[in-house]
Scaffold this active site. Structure first.
Site, short mmCIF file in Angstrom:
data_model
loop_
_atom_site.label_atom_id
_atom_site.label_comp_id
_atom_site.label_asym_id
_atom_site.label_seq_id
_atom_site.Cartn_x
_atom_site.Cartn_y
_atom_site.Cartn_z
N CYS A 9 22.90 13.23 -10.65
CA CYS A 9 24.00 14.16 -10.90
C CYS A 9 24.17 15.03 -9.65
O CYS A 9 23.21 15.68 -9.20
CB CYS A 9 23.70 15.04 -12.11
SG CYS A 9 24.92 16.35 -12.35
N CYS A 15 23.41 23.57 -10.96
CA CYS A 15 23.61 23.89 -12.36
C CYS A 15 22.29 24.28 -13.04
O CYS A 15 22.18 25.36 -13.61
CB CYS A 15 24.25 22.69 -13.08
SG CYS A 15 24.28 22.81 -14.88
N CYS A 18 20.25 20.43 -16.77
CA CYS A 18 19.51 19.21 -17.11
C CYS A 18 18.23 19.16 -16.29
O CYS A 18 18.19 18.58 -15.21
CB CYS A 18 20.38 17.97 -16.85
SG CYS A 18 21.81 17.84 -17.93
N GLN A 216 25.71 21.06 -35.24
CA GLN A 216 24.88 20.37 -34.25
C GLN A 216 25.75 19.69 -33.20
O GLN A 216 26.80 19.13 -33.52
CB GLN A 216 24.00 19.32 -34.94
CG GLN A 216 22.95 19.90 -35.88
CD GLN A 216 21.72 20.43 -35.15
OE1 GLN A 216 21.66 20.44 -33.92
NE2 GLN A 216 20.75 20.89 -35.91
N TYR A 245 19.06 29.35 -43.55
CA TYR A 245 19.81 29.24 -42.28
C TYR A 245 20.78 28.06 -42.38
O TYR A 245 20.84 27.21 -41.49
CB TYR A 245 18.88 29.01 -41.08
CG TYR A 245 17.70 29.95 -40.97
CD1 TYR A 245 17.83 31.19 -40.36
CD2 TYR A 245 16.43 29.58 -41.44
CE1 TYR A 245 16.73 32.04 -40.23
CE2 TYR A 245 15.34 30.43 -41.31
CZ TYR A 245 15.50 31.65 -40.71
OH TYR A 245 14.42 32.48 -40.58
N GLU A 266 22.99 31.91 -45.70
CA GLU A 266 23.40 32.07 -44.31
C GLU A 266 24.03 33.45 -44.14
O GLU A 266 24.77 33.91 -45.01
CB GLU A 266 24.42 30.98 -43.95
CG GLU A 266 25.14 31.14 -42.63
CD GLU A 266 24.20 31.08 -41.43
OE1 GLU A 266 24.26 32.00 -40.60
OE2 GLU A 266 23.42 30.11 -41.35
N ASP A 314 16.08 25.63 -40.93
CA ASP A 314 16.50 25.19 -39.60
C ASP A 314 16.88 26.45 -38.81
O ASP A 314 18.06 26.73 -38.59
CB ASP A 314 17.69 24.23 -39.72
CG ASP A 314 18.09 23.63 -38.38
OD1 ASP A 314 17.43 23.91 -37.37
OD2 ASP A 314 19.09 22.90 -38.34
N CYS A 341 14.04 23.54 -33.19
CA CYS A 341 14.51 23.17 -31.85
C CYS A 341 13.62 23.77 -30.76
O CYS A 341 13.97 23.75 -29.58
CB CYS A 341 15.97 23.61 -31.64
SG CYS A 341 16.24 25.39 -31.81
#
Length: 387
Positions: A9, A15, A18, A216, A245, A266, A314, A341
């Site tokens: 990239c 950036c 990634c 998502q 959540y 929520e 979550d 996550c």
């Protein structure tokens, strides 16, 4: 795995988004598996991470910041990692290609409509950000123009010009964010074209996605993630499930066909509004959604003597806190399905739950964000029965 070779990239160093793009995809998966084992292995066996067949252009939500460079040219792109400097981007290897093209078109239209990017230092200008969501299966496209105030010069003609270039856009919204904040979206929106939301298919269900609602960003892996979570929940049709959540209700509605009843909690009112609409659209009559703090809601359930067989959570990257986790143990579900996550905060929270009556029985990493360091994990915890 297909597409396992690393693709260079040109913006990688500027950036910083990634972090693993210099590695082949197989090497990325090996590294993430090692991370999951290092942080979670003390709780039990970590299954082999589930990767993607094609780990490129997977982000169905793209947001770009707008500004002006030193030559006075309008630029759009992403903020450089750990800074507020915009790195110009026209084509990103992990973003939806059509979304990128729409953002480039908007950038090219601004000058002729005398719309200037907002300057945080001077307080002048109009356009702060553009957010695009694209349904992978529905094909519907939502464009959000985030402005610093309500005035958007020639907005009707601007919308018409944008639709001429991209007739596949299904709705356009102006969001007003007047605050000095790092948040992209503000509290007020005006629909300029279409219904103000898009719908997307996930599994056998259809979900409504509005500008402010959480959804998502990797639709391919989301189905993998949710099916894993439901497999871990072990539903037989008799259970009461709490989806904490719950966002726009996706996991809860997924669970509804195999549960007696589902309760979604929520604190984002916009998300709950979408969740209620989603339940109606999918005829999930056994689901109820509540706008509330999840910790308070579970504590109230425990005080009222109400029971949940399964709690699915979550949380955001910061994980849960002891107040919420103690509320979970107070309700005392047979199973807890934790979708995380962030394996570091997950390890912390699993530590609390294993000290308070639960044991980890299954751990499944899922690669939701190829080329980045992030690792998504689904964990099943079972209540230890007193002898």
């Amino acid at each position: 795995m297909a597409n396992t070779q690393a693709r260079a990239c040109p913006l990688a160093k500027k950036c910083g988004g990634c972090q693993l793009q210099n590695l082949s995809y197989d090497e990325q998966l090996y590294l993430k598996q090692a991370t999951a084992i290092r942080l979670l292995g003390r709780f039990g066996h970590v299954e082999e991470i589930i990767g993607m067949e094609d780990p490129y252009h997977y982000r169905n939500k793209v947001q770009a910041a707008f500004g002006v460079n030193r030559q006075g040219q309008i630029i759009s792109g992403v903020y450089q990692s750990a800074s507020h400097r915009i790195v110009p981007v026209s084509d990103c290897m992990i973003e939806d290609t059509v979304a990128d093209q729409i953002i480039v078109t908007i950038r090219s239209l601004l000058k002729s409509f005398k719309i200037r990017p907002y300057d945080e230092d001077t307080g002048r200008g109009t356009l702060r950000h553009v957010l695009v969501r694209r349904g992978r299966r529905s094909g519907e496209i939502l464009v959000v123009l985030v402005t610093a105030h309500g005035m958007l010069p020639g907005k009707r003609n601007f919308v018409r010009a944008l639709l001429q270039r991209h007739p596949d856009i299904t709705t356009i919204v102006q969001n007003i964010n007047a605050g000095q904040t790092s948040l992209v979206l503000g509290p007020h929106s005006e629909v300029l074209y279409g219904p103000g939301y898009i719908r997307e298919q996930l599994g056998d269900f259809t979900f409504r996605i509005s500008p402010r609602a959480f959804y998502q960003i990797n639709p391919v892996q989301t189905e993998v993630l949710y099916r894993t979570a439901l497999d871990y929940a072990g539903l037989t049709g008799k259970e009461t499930v709490v989806d904490a959540y719950c966002g726009t209700g996706t996991i809860g509605i997924f669970a509804s066909r195999n549960a007696a009843r589902v309760i979604g909690v929520e604190n984002n009112r916009d998300a709950v509004r979408d969740a209620i609409s989603n339940a109606k659209a999918n005829r999930a009559d056994n689901v109820r959604f509540y706008t509330a703090d999840a910790s308070d809601f579970l504590q109230d359930m425990a005080k009222a003597g109400e029971h949940a067989d399964v709690i699915i959570l979550d949380p955001p990257r910061a994980g849960s806190d002891e107040r919420f986790l103690s509320a979970v143990t107070a309700v005392g579900p047979e199973r807890v399905v934790y979708v995380s996550c962030n394996p570091e905060t997950l390890a912390r929270d699993l530590g609390y739950l294993t000290r308070h009556g639960y044991r980890v029985t299954r751990i499944q990493p899922v690669d939701m964000f190829p080329h980045t360091e992030h690792v998504e994990t689904v964990v099943l915890m079972s209540r230890i029965k007193e002898k």
